[in-house]
Scaffold this active site. Structure first.
Site, short mmCIF file in Angstrom:
data_model
loop_
_atom_site.label_atom_id
_atom_site.label_comp_id
_atom_site.label_asym_id
_atom_site.label_seq_id
_atom_site.Cartn_x
_atom_site.Cartn_y
_atom_site.Cartn_z
N SER A 74 0.68 -1.29 -0.26
CA SER A 74 0.06 0.07 0.02
C SER A 74 0.95 1.16 0.17
O SER A 74 0.14 2.37 -0.08
CB SER A 74 -1.30 0.05 1.17
OG SER A 74 -1.87 -0.74 1.00
N LYS A 77 0.12 3.58 -2.65
CA LYS A 77 -1.03 4.65 -2.73
C LYS A 77 -0.52 5.94 -2.54
O LYS A 77 -1.23 7.09 -2.66
CB LYS A 77 -1.85 4.31 -1.35
CG LYS A 77 -2.90 3.06 -1.46
CD LYS A 77 -3.83 3.02 -0.54
CE LYS A 77 -4.73 1.85 -0.75
NZ LYS A 77 -3.98 0.44 0.17
N SER A 134 -5.63 3.15 5.03
CA SER A 134 -5.21 2.34 4.00
C SER A 134 -6.05 1.78 3.29
O SER A 134 -5.95 0.36 2.81
CB SER A 134 -3.99 1.51 4.36
OG SER A 134 -3.13 1.18 3.25
#
Length: 323
Positions: A74, A77, A134
Protein backbone atom coordinates in the site's frame (compact mmCIF):
# COMPACT_ATOMS: atom_id res chain seq x y z
CA UNK A 1 43.41 55.63 18.88
CA UNK A 2 45.92 52.87 19.47
CA UNK A 3 44.39 52.13 22.89
CA UNK A 4 40.91 52.07 21.40
CA UNK A 5 42.00 49.65 18.62
CA UNK A 6 43.71 47.41 21.18
CA UNK A 7 40.55 47.41 23.28
CA UNK A 8 38.44 46.41 20.28
CA UNK A 9 40.86 43.64 19.32
CA UNK A 10 40.84 42.31 22.87
CA UNK A 11 37.03 42.46 22.90
CA UNK A 12 36.83 40.54 19.61
CA UNK A 13 39.28 37.94 20.90
CA UNK A 14 37.28 37.57 24.10
CA UNK A 15 34.06 37.18 22.12
CA UNK A 16 35.60 34.45 19.97
CA UNK A 17 36.91 32.66 23.02
CA UNK A 18 33.43 32.80 24.51
CA UNK A 19 31.95 31.30 21.34
CA UNK A 20 34.58 28.54 21.39
CA UNK A 21 33.82 27.79 25.03
CA UNK A 22 30.09 27.62 24.38
CA UNK A 23 30.70 25.44 21.32
CA UNK A 24 32.88 23.05 23.27
CA UNK A 25 30.23 22.74 25.97
CA UNK A 26 27.56 22.16 23.33
CA UNK A 27 29.68 19.53 21.58
CA UNK A 28 30.39 17.80 24.87
CA UNK A 29 26.70 17.68 25.75
CA UNK A 30 25.85 16.50 22.27
CA UNK A 31 28.33 13.63 22.30
CA UNK A 32 27.13 12.64 25.77
CA UNK A 33 23.63 12.41 24.34
CA UNK A 34 24.92 10.07 21.62
CA UNK A 35 26.23 7.53 24.13
CA UNK A 36 24.66 4.19 23.43
CA UNK A 37 23.10 5.37 20.16
CA UNK A 38 23.85 3.54 16.89
CA UNK A 39 26.62 4.71 14.59
CA UNK A 40 26.14 4.06 10.89
CA UNK A 41 28.58 1.14 11.07
CA UNK A 42 26.37 -0.37 13.77
CA UNK A 43 23.12 0.27 11.89
CA UNK A 44 22.25 -3.18 10.61
CA UNK A 45 18.69 -3.50 9.32
CA UNK A 46 17.01 -6.80 8.56
CA UNK A 47 14.49 -5.34 6.10
CA UNK A 48 15.02 -6.22 2.42
CA UNK A 49 15.68 -2.60 1.53
CA UNK A 50 15.72 0.78 3.22
CA UNK A 51 16.60 4.41 2.72
CA UNK A 52 16.72 7.61 4.76
CA UNK A 53 16.82 11.05 3.17
CA UNK A 54 16.94 14.65 4.33
CA UNK A 55 13.87 16.29 2.79
CA UNK A 56 15.36 19.77 2.57
CA UNK A 57 18.70 18.88 1.01
CA UNK A 58 17.78 15.60 -0.68
CA UNK A 59 20.88 14.02 0.87
CA UNK A 60 20.79 10.24 1.25
CA UNK A 61 21.81 9.59 4.86
CA UNK A 62 21.49 5.80 4.79
CA UNK A 63 20.57 3.20 2.20
CA UNK A 64 20.38 -0.55 1.82
CA UNK A 65 19.44 -2.13 -1.53
CA UNK A 66 17.69 1.17 -2.25
CA UNK A 67 17.66 0.67 -6.03
CA UNK A 68 16.21 -2.85 -6.01
CA UNK A 69 12.59 -2.98 -7.27
CA UNK A 70 10.32 -4.74 -4.77
CA UNK A 71 6.57 -4.96 -4.19
CA UNK A 72 5.61 -1.94 -2.06
CA UNK A 73 2.09 -3.00 -1.08
CA UNK A 74 0.00 0.00 0.00
CA UNK A 75 2.93 2.41 -0.03
CA UNK A 76 2.09 2.75 -3.74
CA UNK A 77 -1.06 4.61 -2.62
CA UNK A 78 1.24 7.61 -2.19
CA UNK A 79 0.94 7.99 -5.97
CA UNK A 80 -2.84 7.63 -5.79
CA UNK A 81 -2.84 10.37 -3.15
CA UNK A 82 -0.65 12.59 -5.34
CA UNK A 83 -2.95 12.26 -8.35
CA UNK A 84 -6.03 13.10 -6.26
CA UNK A 85 -4.29 16.17 -4.81
CA UNK A 86 -3.12 17.22 -8.28
CA UNK A 87 -6.67 17.10 -9.60
CA UNK A 88 -8.11 18.97 -6.64
CA UNK A 89 -5.38 21.61 -6.99
CA UNK A 90 -6.14 21.95 -10.72
CA UNK A 91 -9.88 22.26 -10.10
CA UNK A 92 -10.66 19.00 -11.89
CA UNK A 93 -11.90 17.37 -8.69
CA UNK A 94 -13.76 18.85 -5.72
CA UNK A 95 -13.48 17.50 -2.17
CA UNK A 96 -17.26 17.55 -1.68
CA UNK A 97 -17.96 15.67 -4.93
CA UNK A 98 -19.79 12.43 -4.23
CA UNK A 99 -18.66 9.11 -5.69
CA UNK A 100 -20.94 6.11 -6.11
CA UNK A 101 -19.06 2.91 -5.40
CA UNK A 102 -18.78 -0.02 -7.82
CA UNK A 103 -19.01 -3.73 -7.11
CA UNK A 104 -15.26 -4.07 -7.73
CA UNK A 105 -14.42 -1.30 -5.29
CA UNK A 106 -16.74 -2.87 -2.71
CA UNK A 107 -15.21 -6.30 -3.13
CA UNK A 108 -11.49 -5.52 -3.33
CA UNK A 109 -9.69 -7.40 -0.50
CA UNK A 110 -7.49 -6.11 2.31
CA UNK A 111 -8.04 -3.05 4.46
CA UNK A 112 -11.41 -1.47 3.74
CA UNK A 113 -14.04 1.05 4.70
CA UNK A 114 -16.38 -1.88 4.17
CA UNK A 115 -19.02 -0.32 1.94
CA UNK A 116 -21.40 -2.05 -0.47
CA UNK A 117 -21.76 -1.32 -4.18
CA UNK A 118 -23.94 1.68 -4.87
CA UNK A 119 -23.10 3.59 -1.72
CA UNK A 120 -22.00 7.23 -1.92
CA UNK A 121 -18.99 8.94 -0.33
CA UNK A 122 -17.30 12.28 -0.84
CA UNK A 123 -13.86 12.55 -2.39
CA UNK A 124 -12.61 13.86 0.96
CA UNK A 125 -13.95 10.84 2.87
CA UNK A 126 -12.42 8.36 0.45
CA UNK A 127 -9.08 10.19 0.42
CA UNK A 128 -8.86 10.26 4.22
CA UNK A 129 -9.87 6.59 4.51
CA UNK A 130 -7.16 5.68 2.00
CA UNK A 131 -4.45 7.84 3.59
CA UNK A 132 -5.12 6.98 7.24
CA UNK A 133 -6.69 3.51 7.21
CA UNK A 134 -5.09 2.37 3.91
CA UNK A 135 -8.55 1.47 2.60
CA UNK A 136 -8.27 -0.40 -0.70
CA UNK A 137 -11.94 0.04 -1.54
CA UNK A 138 -11.55 3.81 -1.19
CA UNK A 139 -8.49 3.82 -3.49
CA UNK A 140 -10.32 1.87 -6.19
CA UNK A 141 -13.41 4.08 -5.95
CA UNK A 142 -11.24 7.18 -6.41
CA UNK A 143 -9.32 5.62 -9.31
CA UNK A 144 -12.47 4.59 -11.17
CA UNK A 145 -14.07 8.00 -10.63
CA UNK A 146 -11.00 9.88 -11.89
CA UNK A 147 -10.05 7.75 -14.90
CA UNK A 148 -13.12 5.61 -15.65
CA UNK A 149 -11.32 2.37 -14.81
CA UNK A 150 -8.44 1.23 -12.66
CA UNK A 151 -6.44 0.24 -15.75
CA UNK A 152 -6.76 3.77 -17.14
CA UNK A 153 -5.78 5.16 -13.75
CA UNK A 154 -2.54 3.15 -13.73
CA UNK A 155 -1.59 4.90 -16.98
CA UNK A 156 -1.93 8.21 -15.13
CA UNK A 157 0.16 6.81 -12.27
CA UNK A 158 3.02 5.75 -14.53
CA UNK A 159 2.91 8.99 -16.51
CA UNK A 160 3.14 10.95 -13.27
CA UNK A 161 6.06 8.79 -12.13
CA UNK A 162 7.92 9.55 -15.36
CA UNK A 163 7.21 13.27 -14.98
CA UNK A 164 8.59 13.15 -11.43
CA UNK A 165 11.77 11.53 -12.68
CA UNK A 166 11.33 8.23 -10.88
CA UNK A 167 13.45 5.41 -12.28
CA UNK A 168 12.17 2.97 -14.88
CA UNK A 169 12.47 0.26 -12.24
CA UNK A 170 9.30 1.56 -10.58
CA UNK A 171 6.09 0.44 -12.27
CA UNK A 172 2.52 0.95 -11.03
CA UNK A 173 0.07 -1.83 -11.89
CA UNK A 174 -3.02 -0.81 -9.87
CA UNK A 175 -4.34 1.84 -7.49
CA UNK A 176 -3.84 -0.14 -4.27
CA UNK A 177 -0.52 -1.99 -4.34
CA UNK A 178 -2.26 -5.36 -4.09
CA UNK A 179 -0.75 -8.23 -6.07
CA UNK A 180 -2.19 -9.33 -9.42
CA UNK A 181 -3.04 -12.63 -7.76
CA UNK A 182 -5.18 -10.81 -5.19
CA UNK A 183 -7.16 -9.15 -7.98
CA UNK A 184 -7.70 -12.14 -10.28
CA UNK A 185 -11.34 -12.64 -9.19
CA UNK A 186 -12.27 -9.15 -10.40
CA UNK A 187 -12.83 -8.62 -14.11
CA UNK A 188 -12.71 -4.83 -13.70
CA UNK A 189 -9.37 -4.87 -11.90
CA UNK A 190 -6.04 -3.88 -13.38
CA UNK A 191 -4.36 -7.23 -12.74
CA UNK A 192 -1.96 -7.72 -15.65
CA UNK A 193 1.11 -7.36 -13.45
CA UNK A 194 2.44 -6.40 -10.06
CA UNK A 195 3.43 -2.99 -8.79
CA UNK A 196 7.14 -2.72 -7.98
CA UNK A 197 9.03 0.25 -6.55
CA UNK A 198 12.53 0.91 -5.31
CA UNK A 199 13.02 2.31 -1.84
CA UNK A 200 14.73 5.34 -3.39
CA UNK A 201 11.83 6.05 -5.74
CA UNK A 202 9.38 5.61 -2.88
CA UNK A 203 11.29 8.15 -0.81
CA UNK A 204 11.46 10.57 -3.75
CA UNK A 205 7.71 10.23 -4.29
CA UNK A 206 7.01 10.79 -0.60
CA UNK A 207 9.36 13.77 -0.51
CA UNK A 208 7.70 15.37 -3.53
CA UNK A 209 4.26 14.83 -2.03
CA UNK A 210 5.33 16.46 1.24
CA UNK A 211 6.88 19.46 -0.49
CA UNK A 212 4.11 20.10 -3.02
CA UNK A 213 1.18 19.31 -0.73
CA UNK A 214 2.32 19.69 2.90
CA UNK A 215 -1.34 19.69 3.90
CA UNK A 216 -1.26 15.91 3.44
CA UNK A 217 0.30 15.80 6.92
CA UNK A 218 -2.92 17.21 8.36
CA UNK A 219 -4.48 13.91 7.32
CA UNK A 220 -1.63 11.44 7.82
CA UNK A 221 -0.99 12.68 11.37
CA UNK A 222 -4.44 11.63 12.56
CA UNK A 223 -4.88 8.59 14.74
CA UNK A 224 -8.29 8.01 13.15
CA UNK A 225 -10.78 9.52 10.73
CA UNK A 226 -14.55 9.71 11.05
CA UNK A 227 -16.63 9.41 7.90
CA UNK A 228 -19.52 11.86 7.91
CA UNK A 229 -21.62 9.70 5.58
CA UNK A 230 -21.76 6.79 8.03
CA UNK A 231 -20.31 8.12 11.32
CA UNK A 232 -17.80 5.28 10.95
CA UNK A 233 -14.43 5.69 12.66
CA UNK A 234 -11.36 4.23 10.96
CA UNK A 235 -8.08 3.77 12.84
CA UNK A 236 -4.66 4.66 11.49
CA UNK A 237 -2.22 1.94 10.46
CA UNK A 238 0.77 4.11 11.46
CA UNK A 239 1.79 3.01 14.95
CA UNK A 240 4.60 5.59 15.18
CA UNK A 241 2.27 8.54 15.72
CA UNK A 242 2.07 10.27 19.09
CA UNK A 243 0.37 8.02 21.65
CA UNK A 244 0.86 4.86 19.58
CA UNK A 245 2.90 1.80 20.66
CA UNK A 246 5.94 2.74 18.53
CA UNK A 247 5.62 6.52 18.81
CA UNK A 248 8.62 8.51 17.63
CA UNK A 249 9.01 12.22 18.46
CA UNK A 250 8.03 14.30 15.46
CA UNK A 251 6.49 11.50 13.39
CA UNK A 252 3.39 12.72 11.54
CA UNK A 253 3.02 10.28 8.64
CA UNK A 254 3.10 8.69 6.13
CA UNK A 255 2.07 5.25 4.69
CA UNK A 256 2.20 1.61 5.71
CA UNK A 257 1.88 -1.43 3.48
CA UNK A 258 1.52 -5.19 3.65
CA UNK A 259 0.94 -8.09 1.30
CA UNK A 260 2.28 -11.62 1.47
CA UNK A 261 4.61 -10.84 -1.43
CA UNK A 262 5.80 -7.47 -0.08
CA UNK A 263 6.10 -8.26 3.59
CA UNK A 264 5.65 -5.36 6.00
CA UNK A 265 6.57 -1.93 4.67
CA UNK A 266 6.52 1.65 5.89
CA UNK A 267 7.28 5.05 4.44
CA UNK A 268 7.71 7.37 7.39
CA UNK A 269 8.49 11.01 8.03
CA UNK A 270 9.46 12.90 11.16
CA UNK A 271 10.34 16.50 11.91
CA UNK A 272 12.50 17.72 14.78
CA UNK A 273 13.38 21.39 15.13
CA UNK A 274 13.59 22.64 11.53
CA UNK A 275 14.64 19.34 9.96
CA UNK A 276 12.44 16.71 8.31
CA UNK A 277 13.55 13.21 7.38
CA UNK A 278 11.85 10.68 5.11
CA UNK A 279 12.45 6.94 5.53
CA UNK A 280 11.42 3.80 3.69
CA UNK A 281 11.46 0.23 4.98
CA UNK A 282 10.56 -2.60 2.59
CA UNK A 283 10.24 -6.31 3.21
CA UNK A 284 10.23 -6.41 6.99
CA UNK A 285 9.30 -9.77 8.47
CA UNK A 286 6.86 -8.53 11.11
CA UNK A 287 4.58 -5.49 11.49
CA UNK A 288 6.64 -4.40 14.49
CA UNK A 289 9.98 -4.60 12.65
CA UNK A 290 9.02 -1.98 10.08
CA UNK A 291 8.48 0.51 12.93
CA UNK A 292 11.46 -0.42 15.10
CA UNK A 293 13.82 -0.21 12.13
CA UNK A 294 12.30 3.12 11.11
CA UNK A 295 13.07 4.36 14.63
CA UNK A 296 16.68 3.26 14.19
CA UNK A 297 16.87 5.21 10.95
CA UNK A 298 15.37 8.34 12.48
CA UNK A 299 17.65 8.12 15.54
CA UNK A 300 20.69 7.88 13.33
CA UNK A 301 19.51 10.55 10.91
CA UNK A 302 18.72 13.19 13.48
CA UNK A 303 22.02 12.52 15.30
CA UNK A 304 24.09 12.76 12.13
CA UNK A 305 22.39 15.84 10.76
CA UNK A 306 22.28 17.47 14.16
CA UNK A 307 26.04 17.14 14.45
CA UNK A 308 26.59 18.55 10.96
CA UNK A 309 24.33 21.51 11.74
CA UNK A 310 26.13 22.13 15.04
CA UNK A 311 29.58 22.09 13.44
CA UNK A 312 28.39 24.39 10.67
CA UNK A 313 26.96 26.81 13.20
CA UNK A 314 30.24 26.89 15.16
CA UNK A 315 32.27 27.40 11.98
CA UNK A 316 30.02 30.25 10.93
CA UNK A 317 30.34 31.97 14.30
CA UNK A 318 34.13 31.69 14.21
CA UNK A 319 34.34 32.87 10.61
CA UNK A 320 35.81 29.57 9.42
CA UNK A 321 35.35 29.02 5.69
CA UNK A 322 34.88 25.48 4.38
CA UNK A 323 34.62 23.92 0.95
Amino acid sequence: MMAERTYKNNSNAAAKLLVVAVALIACTMYFISLKGKPAVSDLTLEASSAILIDLQTGKVIYEKNANVPLPPASMSKLMTELLVLDMVNEGKLVWRDRITTSSYAAGVPGSQIGFSAGESYTVRELFEAMAVHSANDAAVALAEHIAGSEAAFTVLMNNRAEKLGLSGLTVFANATGLSAEDLLPFEEASNQGDTVMTAKDTALLAGYLLKKYPEVLEVSSRSSVKLASTSQKLQTTNLMLNGMPYAFPGNDGLKTGYTVQAGYCFTGTAKQADRRLVSVIMGARTPEQRFTETSLLFDYGFQTDGLVSLIGHIQSKLGIQTG
